[in-house]
Write a protein that holds these residues in place. Structure first.
Motif, short mmCIF file in Angstrom:
data_model
loop_
_atom_site.label_atom_id
_atom_site.label_comp_id
_atom_site.label_asym_id
_atom_site.label_seq_id
_atom_site.Cartn_x
_atom_site.Cartn_y
_atom_site.Cartn_z
N GLN A 196 42.77 -11.39 -28.81
CA GLN A 196 41.40 -11.91 -29.05
C GLN A 196 40.61 -10.56 -29.63
O GLN A 196 40.06 -9.96 -28.44
CB GLN A 196 41.10 -12.48 -28.00
N ALA A 253 40.32 -5.31 -29.43
CA ALA A 253 40.45 -6.66 -29.02
C ALA A 253 41.03 -6.69 -27.61
O ALA A 253 41.50 -5.66 -27.14
CB ALA A 253 41.64 -7.29 -29.78
N GLU A 267 45.46 -9.10 -38.39
CA GLU A 267 46.61 -9.84 -39.05
C GLU A 267 47.28 -9.14 -39.95
O GLU A 267 48.61 -8.95 -39.91
CB GLU A 267 46.27 -11.17 -39.34
N LEU A 285 39.53 -10.15 -37.32
CA LEU A 285 40.69 -11.03 -37.18
C LEU A 285 41.66 -10.58 -38.42
O LEU A 285 42.65 -10.33 -38.09
CB LEU A 285 40.16 -12.08 -37.01
N SER A 288 34.68 -11.19 -34.67
CA SER A 288 35.73 -12.16 -35.20
C SER A 288 35.88 -11.56 -36.73
O SER A 288 36.76 -11.95 -37.33
CB SER A 288 35.06 -13.48 -35.24
N ASN A 335 47.50 -16.93 -36.78
CA ASN A 335 46.03 -16.84 -36.65
C ASN A 335 45.55 -18.13 -36.47
O ASN A 335 45.69 -18.99 -37.42
CB ASN A 335 45.76 -16.07 -37.71
N LYS A 363 40.49 -17.87 -34.25
CA LYS A 363 39.87 -17.03 -33.03
C LYS A 363 40.80 -15.96 -32.22
O LYS A 363 40.32 -14.98 -31.90
CB LYS A 363 39.49 -18.13 -32.07
#
Length: 183
Positions: free
Chosen positions: A66, A53, A77, A73, A70, A91, A94
């Motif tokens: 970012q 990222a 998290e 993601l 995706s 979150n 994106k």
């Protein structure tokens, strides 16, 4: 004598590790270095967040993460939630945002204790390096590679080196504690 170089290099490395540890202690402002130790499960491989990222600081109290893919993601998290950061990631589908709250007095004291702990660990490491050096010098003396006077001089020099690195560790700790106490 060149015998000291390997030991002073190790002591220098100890100070570098201490600084890396300090970077992971958040001081109330957004710093991407707090993420250095956090890894995310990326297709079955534990990968540092920086490798999956883009990390930016849109303002002094926020980090934006970012991911390039995706699908990772949720993994990022999850990794942030189980880390010892103490910040809940936000979150939006994106980008993950980490908002660093103002440090409370209690949290400052906790972080100062953590800094002291890292400092003590570094001092122990420096002393262990000195002990290793002394054992090596003792073996050299027993093997008649050096004289007793050489041994005594080396012992004195190694102690001076150790004292200087212990002072360096203390200075680094004091600097980090001062940074934590600033509002």
């Amino acid at each position: 004598m060149s015998d000291y170089k390997e030991f002073t290099d190790r002591m220098e490395k100890t100070c570098s590790v201490l600084l890396e540890n300090f970077n992971s202690v958040r001081a109330g402002r957004a710093n991407a270095a707090v993420l250095d130790r956090i890894t995310v499960d990326y297709y079955g491989v534990e990968t540092p967040i920086q490798q999956v990222a883009t990390i930016s600081t849109p303002d002094p109290r926020t980090l934006a993460i970012q991911p390039w893919d995706s699908s990772v993601l949720k993994g990022i998290e999850r990794a942030l939630l189980v880390s010892d950061l103490g910040i809940n990631p936000q979150n939006d589908g994106k980008v993950i945002r980490l908002v660093f709250p103002q440090l409370t007095e209690e949290r400052r004291r906790e972080l100062a204790k953590q800094v002291k702990k890292y400092g003590e660990e570094a001092k122990v490491a420096v002393r262990n390096i000195r002990r290793d050096a002394m054992e090596k010098f003792k073996k050299q003396q027993k093997a008649s590679e050096i004289t007793e006077d050489d041994y005594k001089n080396m012992e004195k020099d190694m102690q001076k080196e150790t004292d200087s690195y212990i002072k360096k560790v203390d200075d680094l700790c004091a600097k980090k504690e001062k940074e934590l106490s600033e509002i």
